[in-house]
Design a protein around this motif. Structure first.
Motif, short mmCIF file in Angstrom:
data_model
loop_
_atom_site.label_atom_id
_atom_site.label_comp_id
_atom_site.label_asym_id
_atom_site.label_seq_id
_atom_site.Cartn_x
_atom_site.Cartn_y
_atom_site.Cartn_z
N ARG A 33 0.95 -1.05 -0.21
CA ARG A 33 -0.08 0.05 0.04
C ARG A 33 0.91 1.27 0.12
NH1 ARG A 33 -4.10 1.49 5.03
NH2 ARG A 33 -5.25 3.14 3.81
N ASP A 34 0.69 2.07 -0.84
CA ASP A 34 1.57 3.27 -1.02
C ASP A 34 0.61 4.35 -0.32
OD1 ASP A 34 3.10 5.31 -1.67
OD2 ASP A 34 2.74 5.30 -3.63
N VAL A 35 0.96 4.56 0.91
CA VAL A 35 0.37 5.58 1.73
C VAL A 35 0.41 7.11 1.38
CG1 VAL A 35 0.21 6.35 4.14
CG2 VAL A 35 0.46 4.00 3.97
N GLN A 36 1.71 7.42 0.94
CA GLN A 36 2.00 8.78 0.79
C GLN A 36 1.30 9.26 -0.45
OE1 GLN A 36 3.07 10.29 3.04
NE2 GLN A 36 3.35 8.54 4.09
N ALA A 75 -4.06 12.45 8.39
CA ALA A 75 -3.13 13.72 8.49
C ALA A 75 -3.29 14.33 10.07
CB ALA A 75 -3.54 14.93 7.69
N VAL A 76 -2.49 14.08 10.77
CA VAL A 76 -2.39 14.16 12.15
C VAL A 76 -1.41 15.79 12.46
CG1 VAL A 76 -1.80 13.55 14.55
CG2 VAL A 76 -2.94 12.12 13.00
N ASN A 111 12.48 5.54 3.10
CA ASN A 111 12.33 6.62 1.95
C ASN A 111 11.95 8.12 2.56
OD1 ASN A 111 12.68 4.72 0.08
ND2 ASN A 111 10.65 4.35 -0.11
N THR A 112 11.08 8.21 3.75
CA THR A 112 10.78 9.47 4.15
C THR A 112 11.46 10.08 5.51
OG1 THR A 112 9.15 8.52 5.70
CG2 THR A 112 8.45 9.07 3.51
N ASN A 113 12.71 9.32 5.73
CA ASN A 113 13.30 9.69 7.12
C ASN A 113 14.10 10.88 6.83
OD1 ASN A 113 13.29 7.89 8.98
ND2 ASN A 113 14.91 6.61 8.33
N ALA A 114 14.41 11.47 5.70
CA ALA A 114 15.10 12.51 5.34
C ALA A 114 14.19 13.79 5.63
CB ALA A 114 15.72 12.70 3.88
N HIS A 115 12.76 13.56 5.43
CA HIS A 115 11.81 14.80 5.59
C HIS A 115 11.81 15.01 7.25
CE1 HIS A 115 9.95 13.29 1.85
NE2 HIS A 115 11.13 13.80 1.32
N ALA A 116 11.89 13.85 7.89
CA ALA A 116 11.53 14.17 9.25
C ALA A 116 13.04 14.57 9.89
CB ALA A 116 11.54 12.71 10.21
N ALA A 117 14.21 14.74 9.41
CA ALA A 117 15.50 15.30 9.84
C ALA A 117 15.47 16.72 9.89
CB ALA A 117 16.57 14.56 8.84
N TYR A 144 0.06 5.84 30.44
CA TYR A 144 -0.65 6.06 29.13
C TYR A 144 0.14 5.49 28.04
CZ TYR A 144 -4.16 8.61 31.55
OH TYR A 144 -5.25 8.92 32.52
N GLU A 145 -0.65 4.87 26.93
CA GLU A 145 0.00 4.50 25.61
C GLU A 145 -0.33 5.44 24.58
OE1 GLU A 145 -1.58 0.73 25.43
OE2 GLU A 145 -0.34 -0.33 26.99
N ASP A 146 0.65 5.67 23.89
CA ASP A 146 0.61 6.70 22.66
C ASP A 146 -0.37 6.16 21.54
OD1 ASP A 146 2.04 8.52 24.00
OD2 ASP A 146 3.86 7.72 23.13
N VAL A 147 -0.85 6.74 20.59
CA VAL A 147 -1.37 6.42 19.45
C VAL A 147 -0.28 6.00 18.54
CG1 VAL A 147 -2.59 7.01 17.35
CG2 VAL A 147 -3.53 7.66 19.56
N ILE A 148 -0.10 4.87 18.05
CA ILE A 148 1.01 4.86 17.23
C ILE A 148 0.89 4.68 15.56
CG2 ILE A 148 2.85 2.90 16.56
CD1 ILE A 148 2.63 1.99 19.51
N MET A 149 1.61 5.53 14.80
CA MET A 149 1.08 5.74 13.38
C MET A 149 2.50 5.12 12.82
SD MET A 149 -0.85 9.21 13.04
CE MET A 149 -0.49 9.17 11.10
N GLU A 150 2.26 4.49 11.45
CA GLU A 150 3.41 4.05 10.72
C GLU A 150 3.32 4.48 9.40
OE1 GLU A 150 1.84 -0.45 9.78
OE2 GLU A 150 3.25 -0.35 11.19
N LYS A 151 4.40 4.23 8.49
CA LYS A 151 4.45 4.80 7.07
C LYS A 151 4.14 6.20 6.94
CE LYS A 151 2.81 0.28 5.52
NZ LYS A 151 1.80 -0.44 4.94
N CYS A 152 4.77 6.85 7.93
CA CYS A 152 4.56 8.45 7.97
C CYS A 152 5.45 9.24 7.05
CB CYS A 152 4.53 8.87 9.50
SG CYS A 152 3.53 8.17 10.57
N ASP A 153 5.08 10.57 6.79
CA ASP A 153 6.01 11.54 6.23
C ASP A 153 5.24 12.77 6.69
OD1 ASP A 153 7.77 12.71 4.46
OD2 ASP A 153 6.56 12.24 2.72
N VAL A 154 6.04 14.06 6.37
CA VAL A 154 5.74 15.21 7.02
C VAL A 154 5.03 15.61 5.64
CG1 VAL A 154 6.53 17.53 7.44
CG2 VAL A 154 7.62 15.45 8.41
N ILE A 155 3.67 16.51 5.89
CA ILE A 155 3.16 16.82 4.54
C ILE A 155 3.00 18.53 4.59
CG2 ILE A 155 1.66 15.16 4.22
CD1 ILE A 155 -0.64 16.37 5.42
#
Length: 157
Positions: A33-36, A75-76, A111-117, A144-155
């Motif tokens: 699945r291509d989330v982005q 989109a959070v 693939n999206t690590n650079a955007h988080a940097a 408390y446990e966090d909401v966990i999201m994956e396959k993320c990218d900064v929009i």
């Protein structure tokens, strides 16, 4: 007669191995699945999604998960509380308000690590991804446990 049984047994065994190998090959190489590149289903703040899960997890799952259990695209928006790296060298950004007990943990891909940097603690940002698990409270650990999201990218940021 005995040679025919062995011959057919070997033919069936080899045929079964070829078919089984083909199925395994297909399952490992089927399209991901291509989330982005997929459209966003919900735009929400980190505080709102955490509150929804802490108030009624089943209702939040009904809202954010599709019938087959796959997450809708979210989109959070929130404030960057921390930036870490997991064991796979993927960036993990926590969106959390100062007074909230839980936040939204966003794991990026290779693939999206650079955007988080480019992110810094305190930045207001919107991150796109899918939910792996919702927020909750662990009574045994009293945490408390966090909401966990994956396959993320900064929009945007």
């Amino acid at each position: 007669m005995k040679k025919k049984v062995i011959k057919w047994g070997l033919i069936l065994l080899v045929g079964g191995l070829i078919i089984g190998g083909g199925i395994v090959f297909y399952l490992f190489n089927m399209p991901k699945r291509d989330v982005q590149s997929t459209a966003i289903d919900y735009k929400i703040t980190s505080q709102q999604i955490v509150q929804e899960y802490l108030t009624n997890a089943q209702s939040a799952n009904d809202k954010y998960l599709q019938a087959e259990g796959e997450s809708k695209i979210l989109a959070v928006s929130g404030i960057v509380a921390s930036i870490d790296e997991d064991l796979n060298h993927q960036k993990v950004v926590l969106l959390k308000s100062g007074d909230n007990m839980a936040g939204v943990s966003c794991t990026f891909t290779t693939n999206t690590n650079a955007h988080a940097a480019t992110l810094k603690i305190g930045d207001k940002v919107t991150i796109k991804g899918v939910i792996r698990s919702g927020a909750g409270y662990d009574e045994d650990l009293e945490l408390y446990e966090d909401v966990i999201m994956e396959k993320c990218d900064v929009i945007n940021n």
